[in-house]
Write an enzyme that holds these catalytic residues in place. Structure first.
Site, PDB file in Angstrom:
ATOM      1  N   SER A 141     -10.426  31.342  31.773  1.00 37.24           N
ATOM      2  CA  SER A 141     -11.454  32.584  31.833  1.00 37.24           C
ATOM      3  C   SER A 141     -12.592  32.690  30.854  1.00 37.24           C
ATOM      4  CB  SER A 141     -10.775  33.938  31.620  1.00 37.24           C
ATOM      5  OG  SER A 141     -11.316  35.121  32.465  1.00 37.24           O
ATOM      6  N   ASP A 220      -8.086  35.123  43.202  1.00 38.45           N
ATOM      7  CA  ASP A 220      -8.437  35.804  41.719  1.00 38.45           C
ATOM      8  C   ASP A 220      -9.500  36.946  42.177  1.00 38.45           C
ATOM      9  OD1 ASP A 220      -9.968  36.011  39.451  1.00 38.45           O
ATOM     10  OD2 ASP A 220      -9.398  33.967  38.899  1.00 38.45           O
ATOM     11  N   HIS A 253      -5.508  35.079  39.043  1.00 39.50           N
ATOM     12  CA  HIS A 253      -6.327  34.872  37.841  1.00 39.50           C
ATOM     13  C   HIS A 253      -5.249  34.450  36.399  1.00 39.50           C
ATOM     14  CE1 HIS A 253     -10.055  34.794  35.378  1.00 39.50           C
ATOM     15  NE2 HIS A 253      -9.530  35.400  34.530  1.00 39.50           N
TER      16      HIS A 253
END
Length: 275
Positions: A141, A220, A253
């Site tokens: 991320s 995600d 995620h």
């Protein structure tokens, strides 16, 4: 490198450290896993709301790292305790998230120097202590953004590169726009110097001929608005950079996603780091 705690793990040692950072101007923490026979160093950069403990405790990376001989360096994600008004971490990148760059705007410029801390201070310190000069980098991320941008901004420092669900084009997404405005101001040329897709487009050659690996979950919730892997994919294609972008059905995620594919990433790095 003050040792905060030490644990035997898979024949090696998992330690948590703190040191007084001259670049940040505050105590900074990091985790370091040393396998029984260390051969190379792999740096993992975590995402927003994470610390040096998150990947260390959730990803389950130590077993395969020990098998391959990869030491794992897992830094904290942001300065802590600077006393800046409004300092906090939030999912909208309001303030506080390190974003793996050196801020130039006040009140952040004094302490928010994550790029300099990592590249000029922590990485050389750990390489001296471990004797491991050959290094790779990966992240998740915000940390995936950090891995991609630091690898491209510092040619030759890393021999291998991968990421999980990275922020690939921060100039195009709300997270990146808010972070860049807060830390760098309104000058978009300064933003481009920390945007992985823009940096890849500027490459004169192929920076990672052995290939870059990215995993992205298709479930995600941040994919469409924030991550833009297609922008990095296009940039790699434009300069001939080999990229394996795996779009993983059903995965989100979080760290169940990372734990599911971390072994592949470790082996990807070992293939390029080890003789």
């Amino acid at each position: 490198m003050k040792i905060l705690s030490e644990h035997a793990a898979f024949g090696g040692t998992q330690r948590f450290h703190q040191h007084d950072s001259t670049e940040i101007g505050l105590p900074m923490r990091f985790a370091l896993f040393t396998p029984p026979e260390p051969k190379a160093l792999l740096v993992y950069l975590a995402g927003l709301t994470c610390t040096e403990e998150t990947f260390t405790m959730k990803a389950g990376a130590q077993a395969v790292a020990a098998e391959l001989g990869l030491a794992l360096l897992m830094p904290d994600t942001s300065p802590r305790g600077a006393g800046v008004p409004g300092e906090s971490e939030s999912w909208d990148f309001g303030v506080g998230a390190g974003f793996y760059l050196d801020a130039t705007r006040e009140p952040w410029a004094k302490h928010w120097r994550m790029e300099s801390w990592l590249m000029k201070e922590l990485l050389p310190l750990v390489q001296r202590e471990t004797g491991l000069e050959r290094a790779g980098i990966f992240g998740h991320s915000m940390g995936g953004h950090g891995a991609l941008t630091l690898a491209l901004r510092h040619p030759g420092r890393f021999a291998s590169l991968s990421a999980f669900a990275p922020i690939c084009a921060p100039m195009q997404c709300p997270w990146g726009q808010k972070a860049f405005t807060g830390y760098l101001g309104e000058d978009r040329s300064a933003w481009a110097a920390h945007d992985a897709s823009e940096l890849m487009r500027q490459q004169a050659g192929v920076p990672y001929p052995g290939g870059i690996l990215i995993d992205q979950g298709l479930n995600d919730k941040f994919l469409a608005e924030q991550l833009h892997p297609e922008a990095f994919e296009a940039a790699c294609a434009a300069v001939g950079q080999p990229l394996t972008l795996r779009r993983q059905a059903d995965y989100d995620h979080g760290y169940y996603f990372i734990a599911s594919f971390v072994d592949d990433h470790l082996r990807h790095h070992a293939g390029q780091l080890l003789p």
